[in-house]
Write a protein that holds these residues in place. Structure first.
Motif, PDB file in Angstrom:
ATOM      1  N   GLN A  83       0.829  -1.208   0.000  1.00 20.17           N
ATOM      2  CA  GLN A  83       0.000   0.000   0.000  1.00 20.17           C
ATOM      3  C   GLN A  83       0.866   1.261   0.000  1.00 20.17           C
ATOM      4  OE1 GLN A  83      -2.571  -0.707   3.427  1.00 20.17           O
ATOM      5  NE2 GLN A  83      -4.280  -1.212   2.058  1.00 20.17           N
ATOM      6  N   ILE A  86       2.015   1.762  -3.500  1.00 23.28           N
ATOM      7  CA  ILE A  86       0.938   2.326  -4.323  1.00 23.28           C
ATOM      8  C   ILE A  86       0.897   3.845  -4.176  1.00 23.28           C
ATOM      9  CG2 ILE A  86      -1.580   2.492  -4.513  1.00 23.28           C
ATOM     10  CD1 ILE A  86      -1.654  -0.553  -3.892  1.00 23.28           C
ATOM     11  N   SER A 111      -6.269   7.432 -11.359  1.00 19.79           N
ATOM     12  CA  SER A 111      -5.796   6.553 -10.295  1.00 19.79           C
ATOM     13  C   SER A 111      -6.665   5.309 -10.161  1.00 19.79           C
ATOM     14  CB  SER A 111      -5.798   7.330  -8.970  1.00 19.79           C
ATOM     15  OG  SER A 111      -5.542   6.472  -7.881  1.00 19.79           O
ATOM     16  N   SER A 112      -6.024   4.228  -9.717  1.00 23.64           N
ATOM     17  CA  SER A 112      -6.755   2.994  -9.441  1.00 23.64           C
ATOM     18  C   SER A 112      -7.456   3.045  -8.089  1.00 23.64           C
ATOM     19  CB  SER A 112      -5.790   1.811  -9.469  1.00 23.64           C
ATOM     20  OG  SER A 112      -4.763   1.997  -8.517  1.00 23.64           O
ATOM     21  N   ILE A 113      -7.125   4.057  -7.268  1.00 17.94           N
ATOM     22  CA  ILE A 113      -7.748   4.213  -5.950  1.00 17.94           C
ATOM     23  C   ILE A 113      -8.267   5.637  -5.802  1.00 17.94           C
ATOM     24  CG2 ILE A 113      -6.285   2.450  -4.862  1.00 17.94           C
ATOM     25  CD1 ILE A 113      -4.566   4.739  -3.738  1.00 17.94           C
ATOM     26  N   GLY A 141      -1.075   4.445  -9.135  1.00 22.14           N
ATOM     27  CA  GLY A 141      -1.619   3.496  -8.178  1.00 22.14           C
ATOM     28  C   GLY A 141      -1.533   2.039  -8.562  1.00 22.14           C
ATOM     29  N   GLY A 144      -3.949  -1.078  -7.859  1.00 24.24           N
ATOM     30  CA  GLY A 144      -4.752  -0.719  -6.690  1.00 24.24           C
ATOM     31  C   GLY A 144      -4.800  -1.812  -5.645  1.00 24.24           C
ATOM     32  N   HIS A 145      -4.087  -2.910  -5.886  1.00 26.00           N
ATOM     33  CA  HIS A 145      -4.126  -4.059  -4.976  1.00 26.00           C
ATOM     34  C   HIS A 145      -2.712  -4.488  -4.612  1.00 26.00           C
ATOM     35  CE1 HIS A 145      -8.423  -4.595  -5.674  1.00 26.00           C
ATOM     36  NE2 HIS A 145      -8.161  -4.425  -6.959  1.00 26.00           N
TER      37      HIS A 145
END
Length: 247
Positions: A83, A86, A111-113, A141, A144-145
């Protein structure tokens, strides 16, 4: 290392050339090895601007290694460490996007988040619309995971945006059969297939990202970030690195 940008001439028309450019966060730091080197980023911006002016649609993914590399302490949970990584990519996209804008480019950060008003959530339709208008789209990002590298993120976004190829700016001038820094007899590949990359476990991108390229027939090009005007040449299809085919 980053000299004055010369005019890179496009010899042929390249309509609808859309590419994904990926470079490491460490590259942004230059000789400082941490944070940002404005000289490096302004040089990158000038080269991207040259390509955009000639009709190339450019999306960008940046790693976060100038701030954070993986799990820096065994005491920190991998999930949490990822995280942090990210968020490092998010910081890089915000800063580099601003340098691009100062340099006269139009940009969009996606962004992915969710990150408030700092970037929009990724949308293929909005990203493609921006690319067609000549904006440089920064994909921040990763996926995002956690447990997915920036390599996987760059392939995912390239596929979603229907990019013609992925351009990887590296510290070396292509793909070798072994580490050229350790082995003077290392052989450089001018071209090779994505099947060979997977089979020989060549460290072009990580294995999961390589398999994603293989399954979707997405080609890669690897070139030296230190080559004069290397980014502009790569964006215009003129670099002398290694071509990873997917036909």
């Amino acid at each position: 290392m980053y000299g004055k940008l010369g005019k890179v001439k496009r010899e042929v028309s390249m309509p609808n050339r859309r590419v994904m450019l990926k470079f490491s966060g460490e590259a942004l730091a230059g000789d400082k090895h941490f944070g940002f080197s404005d000289d490096v980023i302004f040089s990158v911006a000038k080269q991207v601007k040259e390509a955009v002016s000639q009709g190339v649609e450019v999306a960008i993914v940046i790693g976060g290694g100038n701030f954070w590399r993986g799990r820096q302490s065994e005491q920190v949970d991998r999930y949490k460490a990822d995280q942090v990584g990210i968020l490092a990519t998010m910081m890089n996209c915000i800063y580099v996007s601003e340098i691009f804008r100062i340099s006269g480019l139009k940009t969009k950060i996606m962004s992915s988040i969710a990150v408030g008003d700092m970037a929009e959530l990724f949308s293929k339709d909005k990203a493609v619309k921006a690319l067609k208008k000549g904006q440089v789209v920064f994909c921040a990002g990763g996926t995002g995971h956690p447990f997915f590298s920036t390599d996987t993120g760059v392939v995912l976004r390239a596929l979603e945006l229907e990019c013609k190829e992925i351009l990887l700016a590296k510290a070396i001038d292509g793909v070798y059969d072994k580490d050229p820094k350790k082995y003077p007899d290392a052989k450089k590949y001018d071209t090779l297939s994505i099947e060979e990359v997977v089979e020989k476990k060549l460290q072009v991108i990580d294995l999961s990202a390589s398999i994603l390229c293989l399954e979707n027939r997405l080609p890669l090009s690897v070139f030296s970030l230190e080559e004069e005007d290397g980014i502009a040449k790569a964006l215009l299809g003129e670099h002398r690195g290694t071509r990873v085919t997917a036909d």
